[in-house]
Design a protein around this motif. Structure first.
Motif, PDB file in Angstrom:
ATOM      1  N   GLY A  34       2.317  -3.836   4.239  1.00  0.00           N
ATOM      2  CA  GLY A  34       1.885  -2.486   4.662  1.00  0.00           C
ATOM      3  C   GLY A  34       0.385  -2.386   4.857  1.00  0.00           C
ATOM      4  O   GLY A  34      -0.129  -1.304   5.148  1.00  0.00           O
ATOM      5  N   TYR A  35      -0.313  -3.473   4.698  1.00  0.00           N
ATOM      6  CA  TYR A  35      -1.756  -3.515   4.948  1.00  0.00           C
ATOM      7  C   TYR A  35      -2.080  -4.882   5.524  1.00  0.00           C
ATOM      8  O   TYR A  35      -1.596  -5.882   4.975  1.00  0.00           O
ATOM      9  N   ARG A  71       6.368   7.679  12.963  1.00  0.00           N
ATOM     10  CA  ARG A  71       5.900   6.414  12.364  1.00  0.00           C
ATOM     11  C   ARG A  71       6.002   5.265  13.366  1.00  0.00           C
ATOM     12  O   ARG A  71       5.141   4.381  13.396  1.00  0.00           O
ATOM     13  N   ARG A 103      13.824   8.493   1.218  1.00  0.00           N
ATOM     14  CA  ARG A 103      12.393   8.807   1.314  1.00  0.00           C
ATOM     15  C   ARG A 103      12.204   9.956   2.295  1.00  0.00           C
ATOM     16  O   ARG A 103      12.842   9.994   3.337  1.00  0.00           O
ATOM     17  N   ILE A 163      -7.668   4.183   1.731  1.00  0.00           N
ATOM     18  CA  ILE A 163      -6.865   2.978   1.497  1.00  0.00           C
ATOM     19  C   ILE A 163      -7.772   1.836   1.034  1.00  0.00           C
ATOM     20  O   ILE A 163      -7.408   1.046   0.160  1.00  0.00           O
ATOM     21  N   ASP A 180       9.899  10.501   4.286  1.00  0.00           N
ATOM     22  CA  ASP A 180       9.412  10.075   5.601  1.00  0.00           C
ATOM     23  C   ASP A 180      10.438   9.224   6.360  1.00  0.00           C
ATOM     24  O   ASP A 180      10.144   8.687   7.413  1.00  0.00           O
ATOM     25  N   PHE A 226      -0.594  13.278   4.910  1.00  0.00           N
ATOM     26  CA  PHE A 226      -0.559  12.259   5.976  1.00  0.00           C
ATOM     27  C   PHE A 226       0.780  11.527   5.935  1.00  0.00           C
ATOM     28  O   PHE A 226       1.400  11.281   6.964  1.00  0.00           O
ATOM     29  N   MET A 227       1.218  11.180   4.727  1.00  0.00           N
ATOM     30  CA  MET A 227       2.472  10.434   4.585  1.00  0.00           C
ATOM     31  C   MET A 227       3.657  11.274   5.054  1.00  0.00           C
ATOM     32  O   MET A 227       4.537  10.780   5.762  1.00  0.00           O
ATOM     33  N   GLN A 234      -8.668  -1.927   9.537  1.00  0.00           N
ATOM     34  CA  GLN A 234      -8.245  -2.374   8.203  1.00  0.00           C
ATOM     35  C   GLN A 234      -8.222  -3.903   8.122  1.00  0.00           C
ATOM     36  O   GLN A 234      -8.532  -4.477   7.074  1.00  0.00           O
ATOM     37  N   THR A 240       0.846  -1.206   0.000  1.00  0.00           N
ATOM     38  CA  THR A 240       0.000   0.000   0.000  1.00  0.00           C
ATOM     39  C   THR A 240       0.882   1.258   0.000  1.00  0.00           C
ATOM     40  O   THR A 240       0.525   2.259  -0.604  1.00  0.00           O
ATOM     41  N   GLY A 241       2.070   1.177   0.641  1.00  0.00           N
ATOM     42  CA  GLY A 241       2.993   2.314   0.615  1.00  0.00           C
ATOM     43  C   GLY A 241       3.429   2.618  -0.811  1.00  0.00           C
ATOM     44  O   GLY A 241       3.410   3.771  -1.253  1.00  0.00           O
ATOM     45  N   VAL A 250       1.879   9.731   9.615  1.00  0.00           N
ATOM     46  CA  VAL A 250       0.672   9.137  10.205  1.00  0.00           C
ATOM     47  C   VAL A 250      -0.065   8.332   9.130  1.00  0.00           C
ATOM     48  O   VAL A 250       0.270   8.406   7.941  1.00  0.00           O
ATOM     49  N   LEU A 251      -1.073   7.581   9.550  1.00  0.00           N
ATOM     50  CA  LEU A 251      -1.787   6.730   8.598  1.00  0.00           C
ATOM     51  C   LEU A 251      -2.718   7.562   7.708  1.00  0.00           C
ATOM     52  O   LEU A 251      -3.365   8.498   8.177  1.00  0.00           O
ATOM     53  N   VAL A 252      -2.786   7.184   6.459  1.00  0.00           N
ATOM     54  CA  VAL A 252      -3.748   7.753   5.523  1.00  0.00           C
ATOM     55  C   VAL A 252      -5.124   7.188   5.935  1.00  0.00           C
ATOM     56  O   VAL A 252      -5.208   6.020   6.333  1.00  0.00           O
TER      57      VAL A 252
HETATM   58  P1  AMP Z   1       5.256   2.230   3.977  1.00  0.00           P
HETATM   59  O1  AMP Z   1       5.902   2.347   2.653  1.00  0.00           O
HETATM   60  O2  AMP Z   1       4.473   0.951   4.124  1.00  0.00           O
HETATM   61  O3  AMP Z   1       6.203   2.466   5.119  1.00  0.00           O
HETATM   62  O4  AMP Z   1       4.157   3.398   4.056  1.00  0.00           O
HETATM   63  C1  AMP Z   1       4.529   4.770   3.960  1.00  0.00           C
HETATM   64  C2  AMP Z   1       3.385   5.634   4.446  1.00  0.00           C
HETATM   65  O5  AMP Z   1       2.232   5.401   3.618  1.00  0.00           O
HETATM   66  C3  AMP Z   1       2.909   5.345   5.868  1.00  0.00           C
HETATM   67  O6  AMP Z   1       3.679   6.021   6.842  1.00  0.00           O
HETATM   68  C4  AMP Z   1       1.472   5.855   5.807  1.00  0.00           C
HETATM   69  O7  AMP Z   1       1.415   7.264   5.848  1.00  0.00           O
HETATM   70  C5  AMP Z   1       1.042   5.432   4.406  1.00  0.00           C
HETATM   71  N1  AMP Z   1       0.440   4.074   4.388  1.00  0.00           N
HETATM   72  C6  AMP Z   1       0.937   2.951   3.804  1.00  0.00           C
HETATM   73  N2  AMP Z   1       0.115   1.905   3.986  1.00  0.00           N
HETATM   74  C7  AMP Z   1      -0.935   2.376   4.705  1.00  0.00           C
HETATM   75  C8  AMP Z   1      -2.112   1.793   5.232  1.00  0.00           C
HETATM   76  N3  AMP Z   1      -2.387   0.499   5.067  1.00  0.00           N
HETATM   77  N4  AMP Z   1      -2.964   2.592   5.918  1.00  0.00           N
HETATM   78  C9  AMP Z   1      -2.728   3.900   6.082  1.00  0.00           C
HETATM   79  N5  AMP Z   1      -1.617   4.518   5.645  1.00  0.00           N
HETATM   80  C10 AMP Z   1      -0.723   3.769   4.952  1.00  0.00           C
END
Ligand code: AMP
Length: 221
Positions: free
Chosen positions: A85-86, A171, A160, A64, A162, A52-53, A92, A31-32, A57-59
């Motif tokens: 990531g999900y 995070r 990145r 999603i 973030d 949000f990213m 969820q 999902t990221g 914080v979470l989207v």
């Molecule tokens: P990741 O690449 O999985 O570390 O995700 C990077 C960012 O994307 C996270 O810090 C969130 O802001 C957002 N994100 C990714 N997956 C999700 C999810 N399942 N629900 C909400 N936000 C998400």
């Protein structure tokens, strides 16, 4: 086979999910990565998700959910997938159960990558991500063959936004509050195994494959 990878940011979910997907010939659904694609394409979802990213914080779950339903509508998921990531919180996880039930599918195994905070910080602060294919490298642990260039696709590597120190702290806070309860959620389904994730990526992959082989007799890898 349908597999979920759980774990804090920096535990190696992306790296392991990609390697596992290649080994099992299954699609890797991150999902990221999907969100980052939307941000770089400037889509409506990307514009809503970006702030949000950036804050770590979470989207919102609803955004999603729509993105995931769209991804699950593609034919390649029929043979299975590696989900990375999900889910990120209990709501969820329940949504995923509902979506899969409608598709007459279920999760087969859940792998929790267990990494210590010091290793996470070290990994994220040196992480280099490919802007084209999403492959991860590390400035010292896993450097690319050619400086700042992706070994897989030749794309340009970058840090990145973030992965900056302040956002990493946020995070991790979000992980402990919202995502860590998923370990108990999936432990109750008896599909979960925790794998030590502080060490070498190749050893970690073998441990994951071993766990999957023990659970699924038919698995040929
Ligand atoms: P990741 O690449 O999985 O570390 O995700 C990077 C960012 O994307 C996270 O810090 C969130 O802001 C957002 N994100 C990714 N997956 C999700 C999810 N399942 N629900 C909400 N936000 C998400």
């Amino acid at each position: 086979m349908r597999i979920i990878l759980l774990g804090p940011p920096g535990a190696g979910k992306g790296t392991q999910a990609k390697a596992l997907a290649a080994r099992l010939e299954l699609p890797h659904i991150s999902t990221g990565d999907l969100l980052r694609q939307n941000v770089s394409q400037g889509s409506a979802l990307g514009k809503q998700a970006q702030d949000f990213m950036n804050r770590g914080v979470l989207v919102p779950d609803e955004l999603i959910k729509e993105m995931l339903i769209e991804r699950f509508s593609r034919p390649d998921v029929q043979c299975g997938f590696i989900l990375d990531g999900y889910p990120r919180n209990i709501n969820q996880a329940q949504t995923l159960d509902e979506i899969l039930a409608r598709m007459k599918m279920d999760i087969d195994s859940v792998v929790n990558l267990n990494a210590s905070e010091s290793v996470i910080i070290q990994r994220l602060s040196g992480r280099l991500a490919c802007g084209s294919c999403g492959m991860n490298f590390h400035a010292t642990n896993m450097p690319p063959k050619k400086a700042m260039t992706c070994d897989a696709c030749g794309g340009k590597l970058h840090q990145r936004s973030d992965d900056k120190e302040e956002t990493v702290k946020k995070r991790l806070e979000v992980y402990h509050k919202e995502s860590a309860p998923l370990i108990e959620y999936y432990r109750r389904t008896k599909k979960l195994n925790s794998i030590p994730a502080d060490g070498d990526a190749k050893i970690m992959l073998e441990k994951i494959v071993q766990f999957l082989k023990e659970r699924h007799d038919s698995l040929k890898v």
